[in-house]
Design an enzyme around this catalytic site. Structure first.
Site, mmCIF file in Angstrom:
data_model
loop_
_atom_site.group_PDB
_atom_site.id
_atom_site.type_symbol
_atom_site.label_atom_id
_atom_site.label_comp_id
_atom_site.label_asym_id
_atom_site.label_seq_id
_atom_site.Cartn_x
_atom_site.Cartn_y
_atom_site.Cartn_z
ATOM 1 N N ASP A 1 5.224 -11.251 -5.531
ATOM 2 C CA ASP A 1 5.720 -9.967 -6.035
ATOM 3 C C ASP A 1 4.595 -9.167 -6.691
ATOM 4 O O ASP A 1 3.638 -9.731 -7.198
ATOM 5 C CB ASP A 1 6.858 -10.225 -7.037
ATOM 6 C CG ASP A 1 7.700 -8.987 -7.282
ATOM 7 O OD1 ASP A 1 7.633 -8.039 -6.469
ATOM 8 O OD2 ASP A 1 8.425 -8.958 -8.295
ATOM 9 N N GLY A 2 4.751 -7.850 -6.669
ATOM 10 C CA GLY A 2 3.823 -6.969 -7.375
ATOM 11 C C GLY A 2 2.886 -6.187 -6.466
ATOM 12 O O GLY A 2 1.966 -5.519 -6.957
ATOM 13 N N ARG B 1 3.172 -2.388 -7.318
ATOM 14 C CA ARG B 1 2.519 -2.027 -8.586
ATOM 15 C C ARG B 1 1.003 -2.108 -8.484
ATOM 16 O O ARG B 1 0.283 -1.318 -9.083
ATOM 17 C CB ARG B 1 3.033 -2.928 -9.725
ATOM 18 C CG ARG B 1 4.354 -2.447 -10.291
ATOM 19 C CD ARG B 1 5.066 -3.524 -11.050
ATOM 20 N NE ARG B 1 5.726 -4.443 -10.133
ATOM 21 C CZ ARG B 1 6.268 -5.598 -10.487
ATOM 22 N NH1 ARG B 1 6.192 -5.993 -11.736
ATOM 23 N NH2 ARG B 1 6.870 -6.345 -9.592
ATOM 24 N N TRP B 2 0.528 -3.052 -7.712
ATOM 25 C CA TRP B 2 -0.927 -3.183 -7.500
ATOM 26 C C TRP B 2 -1.453 -1.887 -6.872
ATOM 27 O O TRP B 2 -2.465 -1.346 -7.299
ATOM 28 C CB TRP B 2 -1.200 -4.383 -6.588
ATOM 29 C CG TRP B 2 -2.645 -4.686 -6.335
ATOM 30 C CD1 TRP B 2 -3.442 -5.539 -7.036
ATOM 31 C CD2 TRP B 2 -3.466 -4.128 -5.289
ATOM 32 N NE1 TRP B 2 -4.710 -5.563 -6.492
ATOM 33 C CE2 TRP B 2 -4.751 -4.706 -5.421
ATOM 34 C CE3 TRP B 2 -3.250 -3.214 -4.258
ATOM 35 C CZ2 TRP B 2 -5.814 -4.393 -4.572
ATOM 36 C CZ3 TRP B 2 -4.309 -2.898 -3.414
ATOM 37 C CH2 TRP B 2 -5.569 -3.485 -3.572
ATOM 38 N N HIS C 1 0.763 -4.135 0.168
ATOM 39 C CA HIS C 1 1.175 -5.187 1.109
ATOM 40 C C HIS C 1 -0.016 -5.629 1.951
ATOM 41 O O HIS C 1 -0.216 -6.816 2.192
ATOM 42 C CB HIS C 1 2.301 -4.693 2.022
ATOM 43 C CG HIS C 1 3.545 -4.295 1.267
ATOM 44 N ND1 HIS C 1 4.059 -5.049 0.237
ATOM 45 C CD2 HIS C 1 4.367 -3.211 1.392
ATOM 46 C CE1 HIS C 1 5.153 -4.459 -0.232
ATOM 47 N NE2 HIS C 1 5.358 -3.339 0.445
ATOM 48 N N ARG D 1 14.571 -0.656 1.296
ATOM 49 C CA ARG D 1 13.324 0.100 1.060
ATOM 50 C C ARG D 1 13.132 1.182 2.125
ATOM 51 O O ARG D 1 13.735 1.125 3.188
ATOM 52 C CB ARG D 1 12.148 -0.872 1.051
ATOM 53 C CG ARG D 1 12.273 -1.843 -0.099
ATOM 54 C CD ARG D 1 11.052 -2.706 -0.212
ATOM 55 N NE ARG D 1 11.194 -3.616 -1.342
ATOM 56 C CZ ARG D 1 10.179 -4.182 -1.971
ATOM 57 N NH1 ARG D 1 8.951 -3.941 -1.571
ATOM 58 N NH2 ARG D 1 10.396 -4.985 -2.976
ATOM 59 N N LEU E 1 0.158 -29.629 6.466
ATOM 60 C CA LEU E 1 1.026 -28.775 5.638
ATOM 61 C C LEU E 1 2.144 -28.119 6.450
ATOM 62 O O LEU E 1 1.904 -27.609 7.547
ATOM 63 C CB LEU E 1 0.155 -27.668 5.017
ATOM 64 C CG LEU E 1 0.868 -26.618 4.167
ATOM 65 C CD1 LEU E 1 1.282 -27.209 2.819
ATOM 66 C CD2 LEU E 1 -0.018 -25.391 3.955
ATOM 67 N N ARG F 1 6.311 -17.315 -9.555
ATOM 68 C CA ARG F 1 6.588 -15.897 -9.306
ATOM 69 C C ARG F 1 5.452 -15.081 -9.899
ATOM 70 O O ARG F 1 5.100 -15.233 -11.079
ATOM 71 C CB ARG F 1 7.913 -15.442 -9.907
ATOM 72 C CG ARG F 1 8.153 -13.953 -9.590
ATOM 73 C CD ARG F 1 9.581 -13.494 -9.738
ATOM 74 N NE ARG F 1 9.708 -12.127 -9.209
ATOM 75 C CZ ARG F 1 10.815 -11.613 -8.727
ATOM 76 N NH1 ARG F 1 11.914 -12.318 -8.698
ATOM 77 N NH2 ARG F 1 10.839 -10.371 -8.276
ATOM 78 N N SER G 1 15.575 -13.532 -7.849
ATOM 79 C CA SER G 1 15.790 -12.595 -6.739
ATOM 80 C C SER G 1 16.316 -13.252 -5.449
ATOM 81 O O SER G 1 15.795 -13.005 -4.368
ATOM 82 C CB SER G 1 14.500 -11.810 -6.440
ATOM 83 O OG SER G 1 14.086 -11.098 -7.580
HETATM 84 C C1 IPE Z 1 11.520 -10.554 -4.117
HETATM 85 O O1 IPE Z 1 10.829 -9.458 -4.609
HETATM 86 C C2 IPE Z 1 11.442 -10.576 -2.623
HETATM 87 C C3 IPE Z 1 10.153 -10.959 -2.076
HETATM 88 C C4 IPE Z 1 9.116 -11.333 -2.752
HETATM 89 C C5 IPE Z 1 10.082 -10.943 -0.645
HETATM 90 P P1 IPE Z 1 11.546 -8.056 -4.878
HETATM 91 O O2 IPE Z 1 10.511 -7.154 -5.419
HETATM 92 O O3 IPE Z 1 12.267 -7.596 -3.675
HETATM 93 O O4 IPE Z 1 12.632 -8.459 -5.977
HETATM 94 P P2 IPE Z 1 13.252 -7.608 -7.162
HETATM 95 O O5 IPE Z 1 13.763 -6.339 -6.556
HETATM 96 O O6 IPE Z 1 12.156 -7.364 -8.122
HETATM 97 O O7 IPE Z 1 14.313 -8.491 -7.729
HETATM 98 C C1 IPE Z 2 6.391 -7.931 -3.056
HETATM 99 O O1 IPE Z 2 5.858 -6.817 -3.663
HETATM 100 C C2 IPE Z 2 6.422 -7.804 -1.555
HETATM 101 C C3 IPE Z 2 7.770 -7.696 -0.981
HETATM 102 C C4 IPE Z 2 8.902 -7.739 -1.632
HETATM 103 C C5 IPE Z 2 7.820 -7.532 0.464
HETATM 104 P P1 IPE Z 2 6.752 -5.546 -4.036
HETATM 105 O O2 IPE Z 2 6.690 -4.596 -2.908
HETATM 106 O O3 IPE Z 2 8.099 -5.973 -4.461
HETATM 107 O O4 IPE Z 2 5.930 -4.961 -5.270
HETATM 108 P P2 IPE Z 2 6.515 -4.325 -6.594
HETATM 109 O O5 IPE Z 2 7.468 -5.320 -7.176
HETATM 110 O O6 IPE Z 2 7.206 -3.069 -6.192
HETATM 111 O O7 IPE Z 2 5.330 -4.091 -7.450
HETATM 112 MG MG MG Z 3 8.903 -6.430 -6.245
#
Ligand code: IPE
Ligand code: IPE
Ligand code: MG
Length: 271
Positions: free
Chosen positions: A35-36, A39-40, A52, A86, A146, A203, A211
């Site tokens: 995740d993130g 924001r990155w 991504h 999204r 693995l 996470r 999530s």
């Molecule tokens: C969880 O991240 C799903 C994946 C990492 C693929 P999200 O960014 O979709 O989750 P929420 O919206 O913060 O709960």
């Molecule tokens: C995780 O990063 C990747 C996926 C859920 C596919 P996010 O796209 O959720 O990044 P943030 O949470 O918006 O920063």
């Molecule tokens: Mg996210």
């Protein structure tokens, strides 16, 4: 035997972290909520999809590191059933990046003896994505190192519901509709049948929630949350997570051996 020289340069931070890891007590299965990415990208004034794209380098490094550490299983959460909400362009780019990754990385997966398996409602993905996934799965099917599971169009509740339906169909077919099932039987019909539950759930990006990831399987996983955003997550962060995991006291609802012993002695004294 784990080749430490492939995991750290002499004198590096990675090397000092590796020294703190007990290789006899490694997690067998690590699951990661990547995740993130958004924001990155935002912090760099870039469009979300660039996050991504940058996240792919982390996937590459973490999967390779997991193989070198000789872990049994790594499961990466790449796309949830909720992620369809999204913007279309973002979803399309994620799918494109996935196909690109599979095409580019197949050779590395083979070189590292990694078996690749997608989990989730894979049949709900675009046919071109399904084709790449099938190809990578078939090509790596006989690898013995693995197990790399990637969760795509995945939801923990969806998995549980799919499992219930699968079991009902099976029992109908066998004319055993009044059979009583148990936890082991249920586990054996999940997407992750025959795979040990995760010992460690990581996470990134600091969010304190699961999530909808592996809801059944994480019942007793240790959870490590780091503020590091996924595109910045590197080998050393994985080492830190393992060190954190090894400091935990996993009781599974019981008590520690030493504490149990204390009670036995107290009982004996009373008698
Ligand atoms: C969880 O991240 C799903 C994946 C990492 C693929 P999200 O960014 O979709 O989750 P929420 O919206 O913060 O709960
Ligand atoms: C995780 O990063 C990747 C996926 C859920 C596919 P996010 O796209 O959720 O990044 P943030 O949470 O918006 O920063
Ligand atoms: Mg996210």
């Amino acid at each position: 035997m784990i080749d430490l020289s492939k995991l750290a340069e002499p004198g590096s931070i990675e090397e000092s972290l590796l020294e703190r890891i007990d290789f006899k007590r490694m997690p067998r299965h690590i699951a990661v909520i990547m995740d993130g990415n958004g924001r990155w990208a935002k912090s760099r004034n870039l469009p979300r999809v660039e996050g991504h794209r940058a996240g792919i380098a982390s996937v590459r490094e973490i999967v390779e590191t997991a193989a070198r550490l000789e872990l049994g299983v790594i499961t990466l959460y790449a796309f949830s059933v909720e992620n369809w909400k999204r913007p279309r362009y973002e979803v399309a780019t994620l799918m494109l990046l996935l196909k690109e990754y599979l095409r580019k990385e197949l050779a590395t997966l083979m070189d590292n003896n990694i078996r690749f398996v997608p989990i989730g409602r894979v049949d709900g993905l675009d046919e071109t994505v399904q084709r790449e996934l099938r190809y990578a799965q078939e090509q790596t099917a006989r690898n013995t190192g693995l197990l790399f599971q990637i969760a795509l169009n995945y939801g923990g509740r969806a998995e549980i519901v799919d499992t219930v339906n699968r079991i009902m169909a099976l029992l109908r077919e066998r004319e055993m509709s009044d059979a009583v099932i148990d936890e082991a039987f249920f586990s054996d019909h999940l997407y992750t049948a025959n795979v040990d539950d995760p010992d460690l759930l990581i996470r990134t990006s600091g969010e304190l929630r699961v999530s909808n990831f592996l809801l059944w399987q994480i019942a007793y996983a240790e959870i490590h949350v780091t503020k590091v955003l996924w595109p910045d997550f590197r080998r050393r962060h994985l080492f830190e997570a393992i060190i954190d995991f090894q400091a935990r006291d996993r009781r599974y609802g019981g008590v520690e051996e030493a504490d149990a012993q204390m009670f036995i002695e107290a009982d004996e004294n009373r008698a």
